[in-house]
Design a protein around this motif. Structure first.
Motif, PDB file in Angstrom:
ATOM      1  N   THR A  49      37.599  38.927  32.778  1.00 33.31           N
ATOM      2  CA  THR A  49      38.574  38.631  31.719  1.00 33.31           C
ATOM      3  C   THR A  49      39.512  37.512  32.153  1.00 33.31           C
ATOM      4  O   THR A  49      39.647  37.211  33.342  1.00 33.31           O
ATOM      5  CB  THR A  49      39.436  39.857  31.357  1.00 33.31           C
ATOM      6  N   ALA A  50      40.160  36.935  31.158  1.00 30.41           N
ATOM      7  CA  ALA A  50      41.194  35.926  31.389  1.00 30.41           C
ATOM      8  C   ALA A  50      42.011  35.812  30.109  1.00 30.41           C
ATOM      9  O   ALA A  50      41.584  36.261  29.047  1.00 30.41           O
ATOM     10  CB  ALA A  50      40.568  34.580  31.735  1.00 30.41           C
ATOM     11  N   VAL A  51      43.189  35.200  30.233  1.00 28.75           N
ATOM     12  CA  VAL A  51      44.031  34.934  29.071  1.00 28.75           C
ATOM     13  C   VAL A  51      44.442  33.468  29.120  1.00 28.75           C
ATOM     14  O   VAL A  51      44.864  32.961  30.168  1.00 28.75           O
ATOM     15  CB  VAL A  51      45.288  35.839  29.051  1.00 28.75           C
ATOM     16  N   ILE A  52      44.309  32.794  27.983  1.00 30.28           N
ATOM     17  CA  ILE A  52      44.782  31.418  27.844  1.00 30.28           C
ATOM     18  C   ILE A  52      46.186  31.487  27.244  1.00 30.28           C
ATOM     19  O   ILE A  52      46.396  32.159  26.235  1.00 30.28           O
ATOM     20  CB  ILE A  52      43.857  30.599  26.931  1.00 30.28           C
ATOM     21  N   ASN A  53      47.126  30.792  27.883  1.00 33.07           N
ATOM     22  CA  ASN A  53      48.516  30.752  27.428  1.00 33.07           C
ATOM     23  C   ASN A  53      48.849  29.329  26.981  1.00 33.07           C
ATOM     24  O   ASN A  53      48.618  28.371  27.719  1.00 33.07           O
ATOM     25  CB  ASN A  53      49.451  31.123  28.582  1.00 33.07           C
ATOM     26  N   TYR A  54      49.399  29.230  25.788  1.00 37.13           N
ATOM     27  CA  TYR A  54      49.849  27.947  25.259  1.00 37.13           C
ATOM     28  C   TYR A  54      51.367  27.906  25.410  1.00 37.13           C
ATOM     29  O   TYR A  54      52.071  28.732  24.825  1.00 37.13           O
ATOM     30  CB  TYR A  54      49.450  27.803  23.795  1.00 37.13           C
ATOM     31  N   VAL A  55      51.849  26.963  26.219  1.00 35.09           N
ATOM     32  CA  VAL A  55      53.279  26.901  26.523  1.00 35.09           C
ATOM     33  C   VAL A  55      53.811  25.490  26.296  1.00 35.09           C
ATOM     34  O   VAL A  55      53.065  24.513  26.367  1.00 35.09           O
ATOM     35  CB  VAL A  55      53.577  27.349  27.976  1.00 35.09           C
ATOM     36  N   ASP A  56      55.113  25.414  26.042  1.00 30.11           N
ATOM     37  CA  ASP A  56      55.753  24.108  25.956  1.00 30.11           C
ATOM     38  C   ASP A  56      56.781  23.904  27.067  1.00 30.11           C
ATOM     39  O   ASP A  56      57.375  22.846  27.164  1.00 30.11           O
ATOM     40  CB  ASP A  56      56.378  23.872  24.577  1.00 30.11           C
ATOM     41  N   ARG A  69      55.221  30.400  41.172  1.00 37.81           N
ATOM     42  CA  ARG A  69      54.317  31.131  40.282  1.00 37.81           C
ATOM     43  C   ARG A  69      54.916  32.426  39.760  1.00 37.81           C
ATOM     44  O   ARG A  69      54.229  33.231  39.166  1.00 37.81           O
ATOM     45  CB  ARG A  69      53.010  31.453  41.001  1.00 37.81           C
ATOM     46  N   ASP A  70      56.186  32.631  39.975  1.00 35.03           N
ATOM     47  CA  ASP A  70      56.817  33.890  39.594  1.00 35.03           C
ATOM     48  C   ASP A  70      57.376  33.800  38.163  1.00 35.03           C
ATOM     49  O   ASP A  70      58.583  33.829  37.956  1.00 35.03           O
ATOM     50  CB  ASP A  70      57.920  34.246  40.590  1.00 35.03           C
ATOM     51  N   TRP A  71      56.489  33.698  37.189  1.00 39.41           N
ATOM     52  CA  TRP A  71      56.884  33.608  35.790  1.00 39.41           C
ATOM     53  C   TRP A  71      56.682  34.974  35.148  1.00 39.41           C
ATOM     54  O   TRP A  71      55.670  35.634  35.392  1.00 39.41           O
ATOM     55  CB  TRP A  71      56.056  32.538  35.078  1.00 39.41           C
ATOM     56  N   PRO A  72      57.621  35.430  34.337  1.00 41.97           N
ATOM     57  CA  PRO A  72      57.506  36.764  33.727  1.00 41.97           C
ATOM     58  C   PRO A  72      56.231  36.908  32.880  1.00 41.97           C
ATOM     59  O   PRO A  72      55.855  35.984  32.149  1.00 41.97           O
ATOM     60  CB  PRO A  72      58.753  36.872  32.848  1.00 41.97           C
ATOM     61  N   CYS A  81      44.605  42.470  31.401  1.00 46.33           N
ATOM     62  CA  CYS A  81      45.146  41.252  31.986  1.00 46.33           C
ATOM     63  C   CYS A  81      46.581  41.111  31.499  1.00 46.33           C
ATOM     64  O   CYS A  81      47.127  42.046  30.882  1.00 46.33           O
ATOM     65  CB  CYS A  81      44.284  40.052  31.560  1.00 46.33           C
ATOM     66  N   GLN A  82      47.200  39.968  31.767  1.00 42.94           N
ATOM     67  CA  GLN A  82      48.574  39.727  31.356  1.00 42.94           C
ATOM     68  C   GLN A  82      48.699  38.330  30.757  1.00 42.94           C
ATOM     69  O   GLN A  82      47.861  37.467  31.011  1.00 42.94           O
ATOM     70  CB  GLN A  82      49.513  39.873  32.552  1.00 42.94           C
ATOM     71  N   TYR A  83      49.739  38.135  29.963  1.00 39.45           N
ATOM     72  CA  TYR A  83      50.027  36.811  29.421  1.00 39.45           C
ATOM     73  C   TYR A  83      51.476  36.451  29.762  1.00 39.45           C
ATOM     74  O   TYR A  83      52.286  37.306  30.107  1.00 39.45           O
ATOM     75  CB  TYR A  83      49.749  36.732  27.920  1.00 39.45           C
ATOM     76  N   LEU A  84      51.777  35.171  29.686  1.00 40.18           N
ATOM     77  CA  LEU A  84      53.119  34.685  30.003  1.00 40.18           C
ATOM     78  C   LEU A  84      54.117  35.072  28.922  1.00 40.18           C
ATOM     79  O   LEU A  84      53.864  34.872  27.730  1.00 40.18           O
ATOM     80  CB  LEU A  84      53.113  33.166  30.144  1.00 40.18           C
ATOM     81  N   GLU A  85      55.247  35.581  29.347  1.00 42.41           N
ATOM     82  CA  GLU A  85      56.320  35.901  28.408  1.00 42.41           C
ATOM     83  C   GLU A  85      56.772  34.649  27.656  1.00 42.41           C
ATOM     84  O   GLU A  85      57.162  34.715  26.499  1.00 42.41           O
ATOM     85  CB  GLU A  85      57.490  36.513  29.187  1.00 42.41           C
ATOM     86  N   ALA A  86      56.688  33.494  28.295  1.00 45.44           N
ATOM     87  CA  ALA A  86      57.104  32.222  27.698  1.00 45.44           C
ATOM     88  C   ALA A  86      56.046  31.615  26.776  1.00 45.44           C
ATOM     89  O   ALA A  86      56.291  30.562  26.179  1.00 45.44           O
ATOM     90  CB  ALA A  86      57.447  31.222  28.797  1.00 45.44           C
TER      91      ALA A  86
END
Length: 188
Positions: A49-56, A69-72, A81-86
């Motif tokens: 598995t993986a998650v793609i995160n779209y961030v600005d 790399r310590d992003w919530p 899996c996990q995704y970025l809070e941002a």
């Protein structure tokens, strides 16, 4: 089409890994092409598995390449899996197949679940400059020094014209890595 994203993966112990990556996109199908060796590839092979995160927030791109790399993170809904809070949006993936390659395997994925969290209001030139500089940092060992210098000179123009605090911070992080590389490898 290639989209510059942040990929989150976890290993079999559930430890997360966050990495910037250009993802090949065709509808709800994706191809991830990580260079060997890397934690993203190892984690995908372990968990499928993986998650793609779209961030600005381009600090995330720069941070991942400069040891920050310590992003919530938040728990994904359909995959373990996990995704970025941002993340403005994220896409949870299932791996269909992997075409092995000694340098850069191709990981074919399909979207299982996509969520839009916030609107995307577009990138300014400084954000583009930071993302391109991050790509240069990820390839310092592959590119001639003259190319790196000329690209950075051009990218600095957009940075100077449109950067806010986040972009300037991300740029500084990347320039620290480039200066260290220059002193250790180029001037050695």
């Amino acid at each position: 089409m290639i989209q510059e994203t942040i990929v989150t993966t976890v290993n079999s112990n559930g430890d997360p890994h966050i990495a910037p990556m250009g993802i090949h996109v065709n509808g709800d199908r994706f191809v991830i092409l990580p260079f060997r060796p890397c934690n993203t590839l190892n984690n995908i092979l372990e968990t499928n598995t993986a998650v793609i995160n779209y961030v600005d927030d381009v600090r995330i791109f720069a941070g991942c390449l400069t040891g920050r790399r310590d992003w919530p993170l938040k728990k994904a809904e359909k995959v373990d899996c996990q995704y970025l809070e941002a993340a403005l949006a994220h896409c949870e993936l299932a791996i269909d197949r992997i075409e092995d390659n000694e340098v850069r395997p191709m990981i074919f994925c399909k979207a299982l679940h996509t969520v839009n969290h916030k609107p995307f209001r577009g990138f300014n030139r400084a954000q583009f400059s930071v993302i391109e500089a991050a790509i240069l940092v990820s390839r310092l060992h592959m590119l001639p020094w003259k190319k790196i210098e000329s690209e950075l000179e051009y990218l600095h123009i957009g940075l100077d014209k449109t950067a806010g605090e986040r972009e300037m911070e991300a740029w500084r992080w990347l320039m620290e890595v480039i200066e260290d590389y220059k002193h250790e490898v180029i001037q050695a």
